[in-house]
Design an enzyme around this catalytic site. Structure first.
Site, PDB file in Angstrom:
ATOM      1  N   GLY A  52     -51.952 -21.985 -34.202  1.00 41.86           N
ATOM      2  CA  GLY A  52     -51.620 -23.366 -33.882  1.00 41.86           C
ATOM      3  C   GLY A  52     -50.264 -23.664 -34.492  1.00 41.86           C
ATOM      4  N   ALA A  53     -49.349 -24.182 -33.666  1.00 38.83           N
ATOM      5  CA  ALA A  53     -47.957 -24.322 -34.110  1.00 38.83           C
ATOM      6  C   ALA A  53     -47.808 -25.082 -35.425  1.00 38.83           C
ATOM      7  CB  ALA A  53     -47.119 -24.966 -33.003  1.00 38.83           C
ATOM      8  N   ARG A  94     -44.352 -15.020 -35.466  1.00 39.20           N
ATOM      9  CA  ARG A  94     -44.701 -15.620 -34.164  1.00 39.20           C
ATOM     10  C   ARG A  94     -43.455 -16.258 -33.562  1.00 39.20           C
ATOM     11  NH1 ARG A  94     -50.013 -16.857 -32.853  1.00 39.20           N
ATOM     12  NH2 ARG A  94     -49.243 -16.697 -30.722  1.00 39.20           N
ATOM     13  N   ASP A 240     -46.503 -25.254 -28.021  1.00 37.61           N
ATOM     14  CA  ASP A 240     -45.870 -24.423 -29.038  1.00 37.61           C
ATOM     15  C   ASP A 240     -44.369 -24.635 -29.085  1.00 37.61           C
ATOM     16  OD1 ASP A 240     -47.739 -22.093 -30.360  1.00 37.61           O
ATOM     17  OD2 ASP A 240     -48.547 -22.868 -28.487  1.00 37.61           O
ATOM     18  N   ASN A 250     -46.836 -23.316 -23.833  1.00 33.73           N
ATOM     19  CA  ASN A 250     -48.155 -23.451 -24.447  1.00 33.73           C
ATOM     20  C   ASN A 250     -48.981 -22.228 -24.055  1.00 33.73           C
ATOM     21  OD1 ASN A 250     -49.976 -25.035 -26.097  1.00 33.73           O
ATOM     22  ND2 ASN A 250     -51.165 -25.384 -24.233  1.00 33.73           N
ATOM     23  N   LYS A 251     -50.194 -22.182 -24.541  1.00 36.29           N
ATOM     24  CA  LYS A 251     -51.061 -21.037 -24.292  1.00 36.29           C
ATOM     25  C   LYS A 251     -51.086 -20.674 -22.811  1.00 36.29           C
ATOM     26  CE  LYS A 251     -52.655 -19.070 -26.727  1.00 36.29           C
ATOM     27  NZ  LYS A 251     -52.039 -17.842 -27.292  1.00 36.29           N
TER      28      LYS A 251
END
Length: 349
Positions: A52-53, A94, A240, A250-251
């Protein structure tokens, strides 16, 4: 009605170590793990034990504060050299999560003018704690704004996990569910399982149920049918990275939902703090998309589910163009219009 909702916390600073909720063990075991080095923090981010960012940024800040306690440096120059080395090292964990670099840059700036090692260590710890405290306040405010988009009884679809365990508290996309519960406003979450790592199935359903929020789990390929048959009111997702024109990383699978929302004419919201914005990048084409290990796709819980040697493409994120987004919800309010102008105005000095 105003009650306090107990939500799980992902990161706890202990002064000489960091305790994290190991999210790879959920939902089977709520295991808390102790991190005692910068290498531990790097690995926990890479292995998705912390994810999670916002949470990644918080973990990085505490990781740098922790590392600074251990430097054997004879002067502030040597101290800062080692600190900058660790900043660069953490930045490799990341690459898509902008909060990671935001937190690293903030920690760097905090000691830029400091001239003694003792004060540098104190400031780094204080700054990391401040980052965590600010994120909790930001998520609370973001949730208040998001709640104005929904009504009691709404059924809302989400993907991945943008909840309390992805932040300091409350989350981003899940914040309105918690704030709503505190205010007596009932929202029902529909959570996509989120292949290949199943953050929706493992994490979102776990934390919402722990807090007493109604949640229904679906597989990713059920989204269209669910929107059509279950009276889904809206879709809300985290982010993100959001760039200057509103394009959002995002995901992976988020873009699918945005396209479905447009087809079924329901709102598609992105919920993210200002720390997730990257105004240096003009469009989503400039975002680097992390590609992860092929075993995430070919195995589930260690069990091989695909033929050996099959070609695998495993991007962790996708890009949703700004024109698919009904509103970007931040701690400062909701952007709905010319995203380029509105985002620029948020960052005017």
């Amino acid at each position: 009605m105003n009650t306090t909702v107990a939500v799980p916390r992902a990161i706890i600073w202990k002064g000489d170590s960091i305790t994290i909720l190991n999210q790879t063990k959920l939902p089977h075991v709520a295991e808390y793990k102790t991190l005692t080095s910068i290498e531990d923090v790097w690995k926990s981010i890479v292995m998705l034990e912390v994810r999670g960012a916002p949470a990644i940024g918080i973990a990085a800040a505490f990781g740098l504060a922790l590392a600074a306690q251990k430097y054997e440096a004879i002067n502030i120059v040597e101290f800062k050299t080692k600190f900058n080395r660790d900043c660069n090292y953490l930045g490799t964990s990341r690459p898509t999560a902008v909060n990671l670099f935001w937190a690293i840059d903030r920690m760097r700036a905090a000691i830029e003018e400091v001239s003694t090692i003792k004060i540098a260590r104190e400031i780094l710890e204080e700054e990391a704690l401040q980052i965590q405290q600010e994120d909790e306040q930001v998520c609370r405010s973001l949730g208040e704004h998001a709640l104005t988009c929904f009504q009691d009884g709404d059924r809302i679809l989400t993907i991945c996990n943008a909840g309390s365990i992805a932040t300091a508290r409350y989350g981003t996309a899940l914040a309105p569910f918690y704030i709503g519960k505190e205010k007596g406003i009932h929202l029902h979450a529909y959570a996509c399982e989120t292949r290949p790592v199943l953050q929706g199935a493992r994490l979102t359903t776990w934390e919402l149920r722990e807090a007493g929020v109604d949640v229904t789990l679906i597989t990713d390929n059920m989204a269209a049918h669910t929107i059509r048959t279950k009276n889904i009111s809206a879709i809300i997702v985290g982010a993100d990275r959001i760039v200057a024109n509103g394009d959002t990383a995002n995901k992976v699978g988020t873009l699918n939902l945005a396209i479905l929302a447009k087809h079924y004419q329901i709102p598609f919201y992105v919920a993210a703090p200002l720390s997730t914005f990257d105004t240096k990048k003009k469009t989503g084409n400039e975002i680097i998309i992390e590609e992860r290990d092929e075993t995430e796709v070919t195995k589930i819980n260690g069990q091989q589910i695909a033929p050996a040697g099959i070609h695998i493409y495993n991007p962790a994120f996708d890009i949703t163009p700004h024109e698919f987004i009904s509103g970007i919800i931040t701690e400062k309010g909701i952007l709905q219009g010319d995203y380029t102008k509105e985002i620029a105005s948020l960052f005017e000095k």
